[in-house]
Design an enzyme around this catalytic site. Structure first.
Site, PDB file in Angstrom:
ATOM      1  N   ASP A  33      59.511  61.929  30.284  1.00 36.16           N
ATOM      2  CA  ASP A  33      58.349  61.082  30.524  1.00 36.16           C
ATOM      3  C   ASP A  33      57.152  61.967  30.875  1.00 36.16           C
ATOM      4  O   ASP A  33      57.282  62.949  31.604  1.00 36.16           O
ATOM      5  CB  ASP A  33      58.630  60.102  31.671  1.00 36.16           C
ATOM      6  CG  ASP A  33      57.631  58.961  31.723  1.00 36.16           C
ATOM      7  OD1 ASP A  33      58.018  57.823  31.413  1.00 36.16           O
ATOM      8  OD2 ASP A  33      56.451  59.221  32.079  1.00 36.16           O
ATOM      9  N   ILE A  34      55.974  61.615  30.364  1.00 33.28           N
ATOM     10  CA  ILE A  34      54.774  62.415  30.581  1.00 33.28           C
ATOM     11  C   ILE A  34      54.304  62.340  32.034  1.00 33.28           C
ATOM     12  O   ILE A  34      53.604  63.237  32.519  1.00 33.28           O
ATOM     13  CB  ILE A  34      53.660  61.953  29.609  1.00 33.28           C
ATOM     14  CG1 ILE A  34      52.651  63.060  29.376  1.00 33.28           C
ATOM     15  CG2 ILE A  34      52.994  60.675  30.083  1.00 33.28           C
ATOM     16  CD1 ILE A  34      51.710  62.797  28.203  1.00 33.28           C
ATOM     17  N   ASN A  91      61.833  47.964  31.129  1.00 30.16           N
ATOM     18  CA  ASN A  91      60.855  46.926  31.412  1.00 30.16           C
ATOM     19  C   ASN A  91      60.634  46.091  30.155  1.00 30.16           C
ATOM     20  O   ASN A  91      60.420  46.639  29.075  1.00 30.16           O
ATOM     21  CB  ASN A  91      59.533  47.553  31.859  1.00 30.16           C
ATOM     22  CG  ASN A  91      59.654  48.215  33.205  1.00 30.16           C
ATOM     23  OD1 ASN A  91      60.210  47.628  34.137  1.00 30.16           O
ATOM     24  ND2 ASN A  91      59.171  49.446  33.333  1.00 30.16           N
ATOM     25  N   GLN A  98      55.714  46.131  31.228  1.00 30.68           N
ATOM     26  CA  GLN A  98      56.007  47.022  30.104  1.00 30.68           C
ATOM     27  C   GLN A  98      54.676  47.477  29.502  1.00 30.68           C
ATOM     28  O   GLN A  98      53.832  46.656  29.131  1.00 30.68           O
ATOM     29  CB  GLN A  98      56.841  46.288  29.044  1.00 30.68           C
ATOM     30  CG  GLN A  98      57.163  47.182  27.842  1.00 30.68           C
ATOM     31  CD  GLN A  98      57.956  46.458  26.754  1.00 30.68           C
ATOM     32  OE1 GLN A  98      58.336  45.288  26.911  1.00 30.68           O
ATOM     33  NE2 GLN A  98      58.200  47.140  25.657  1.00 30.68           N
ATOM     34  N   HIS A 104      62.161  51.235  25.335  1.00 31.69           N
ATOM     35  CA  HIS A 104      62.513  52.528  25.917  1.00 31.69           C
ATOM     36  C   HIS A 104      63.346  52.285  27.166  1.00 31.69           C
ATOM     37  O   HIS A 104      63.074  51.380  27.945  1.00 31.69           O
ATOM     38  CB  HIS A 104      61.274  53.370  26.244  1.00 31.69           C
ATOM     39  CG  HIS A 104      60.188  52.629  26.933  1.00 31.69           C
ATOM     40  ND1 HIS A 104      59.357  51.736  26.283  1.00 31.69           N
ATOM     41  CD2 HIS A 104      59.783  52.635  28.231  1.00 31.69           C
ATOM     42  CE1 HIS A 104      58.498  51.235  27.145  1.00 31.69           C
ATOM     43  NE2 HIS A 104      58.733  51.753  28.333  1.00 31.69           N
ATOM     44  N   HIS A 106      64.393  53.974  30.593  1.00 30.15           N
ATOM     45  CA  HIS A 106      64.097  55.039  31.557  1.00 30.15           C
ATOM     46  C   HIS A 106      65.404  55.532  32.153  1.00 30.15           C
ATOM     47  O   HIS A 106      66.253  54.730  32.545  1.00 30.15           O
ATOM     48  CB  HIS A 106      63.242  54.516  32.711  1.00 30.15           C
ATOM     49  CG  HIS A 106      61.880  54.013  32.333  1.00 30.15           C
ATOM     50  ND1 HIS A 106      60.734  54.757  32.496  1.00 30.15           N
ATOM     51  CD2 HIS A 106      61.473  52.829  31.815  1.00 30.15           C
ATOM     52  CE1 HIS A 106      59.692  54.056  32.106  1.00 30.15           C
ATOM     53  NE2 HIS A 106      60.107  52.878  31.691  1.00 30.15           N
TER      54      HIS A 106
HETATM   55  P1  5GP Z   1      56.847  51.203  30.711  1.00 33.94           P
HETATM   56  O1  5GP Z   1      55.891  50.846  31.814  1.00 33.94           O
HETATM   57  O2  5GP Z   1      56.368  50.673  29.368  1.00 33.94           O
HETATM   58  O3  5GP Z   1      58.253  50.805  31.030  1.00 33.94           O
HETATM   59  O4  5GP Z   1      56.900  52.782  30.643  1.00 33.94           O
HETATM   60  C1  5GP Z   1      56.134  53.544  29.762  1.00 33.94           C
HETATM   61  C2  5GP Z   1      56.381  54.992  30.114  1.00 33.94           C
HETATM   62  O5  5GP Z   1      55.920  55.800  29.053  1.00 33.94           O
HETATM   63  C3  5GP Z   1      55.649  55.460  31.365  1.00 33.94           C
HETATM   64  O6  5GP Z   1      56.609  55.961  32.303  1.00 33.94           O
HETATM   65  C4  5GP Z   1      54.693  56.524  30.858  1.00 33.94           C
HETATM   66  O7  5GP Z   1      54.525  57.600  31.764  1.00 33.94           O
HETATM   67  C5  5GP Z   1      55.350  56.971  29.563  1.00 33.94           C
HETATM   68  N1  5GP Z   1      54.427  57.475  28.559  1.00 33.94           N
HETATM   69  C6  5GP Z   1      53.292  56.885  28.129  1.00 33.94           C
HETATM   70  N2  5GP Z   1      52.702  57.618  27.174  1.00 33.94           N
HETATM   71  C7  5GP Z   1      53.499  58.699  26.977  1.00 33.94           C
HETATM   72  C8  5GP Z   1      53.423  59.821  26.105  1.00 33.94           C
HETATM   73  O8  5GP Z   1      52.500  59.978  25.296  1.00 33.94           O
HETATM   74  N3  5GP Z   1      54.433  60.733  26.188  1.00 33.94           N
HETATM   75  C9  5GP Z   1      55.483  60.585  27.056  1.00 33.94           C
HETATM   76  N4  5GP Z   1      56.401  61.536  27.050  1.00 33.94           N
HETATM   77  N5  5GP Z   1      55.581  59.544  27.891  1.00 33.94           N
HETATM   78  C10 5GP Z   1      54.602  58.596  27.858  1.00 33.94           C
END
Ligand code: 5GP
Length: 122
Positions: A33-34, A91, A98, A104, A106
């Site tokens: 994760d970034i 999520n 989300q 995805h 985690h």
């Molecule tokens: P969500 O809130 O949709 O469950 O999580 C999205 C996740 O994607 C977040 O933890 C966010 O840090 C990660 N993320 C968003 N953009 C990027 C990206 O360009 N590269 C990577 N490696 N992770 C990302």
């Protein structure tokens, strides 16, 4: 919700955006994760175009579902996270906040992760 082929994870799958890959096979890609929330924070995504867990669980083939689940388990194992433990989380939709509309999973590890979830509204 229709799948957006330009979402950030679709672009990562096409190699248009770099990522720190930890595992890849026919069905799944796993990368760091970034913005990690724990010392180890990896995302595991299906290679197919699925918006969410709801979409994936209803529409993916048995092989894709098995492929993603096995990839998550392998990633956690290979990260050395089985002991003392890890948490997986997905999520789904607005109430779960989300952000990226490509399923995805985690994988959080590397520290005591605390209780399962913050009580609602706090
Ligand atoms: P969500 O809130 O949709 O469950 O999580 C999205 C996740 O994607 C977040 O933890 C966010 O840090 C990660 N993320 C968003 N953009 C990027 C990206 O360009 N590269 C990577 N490696 N992770 C990302």
């Amino acid at each position: 919700m229709a799948y957006d082929p330009n979402n950030i994870f679709a672009r990562i799958l096409r190699g248009e955006i770099p990522n720190k890959t930890v595992y890849e096979d026919e069905y799944a890609l796993a990368f760091h994760d970034i913005n990690p929330q724990t010392p180890t924070h990896v995302l595991v995504i299906p290679k197919g175009a699925y918006v969410s867990f709801a979409d994936f669980s209803a529409e993916a083939s048995d092989a894709e579902i098995v492929g993603l689940v096995r990839a998550v388990g392998k990633v956690a194992r290979d990260l050395g996270a089985e002991h003392p433990g890890y948490r997986i989380l997905t999520n789904n939709g607005a109430d779960a906040r989300q952000e990226v509309p490509h399923l995805h999973v985690h994988v959080f590890a590397g520290t005591d992760l605390g209780r399962m979830i913050k009580p609602a509204g706090k």
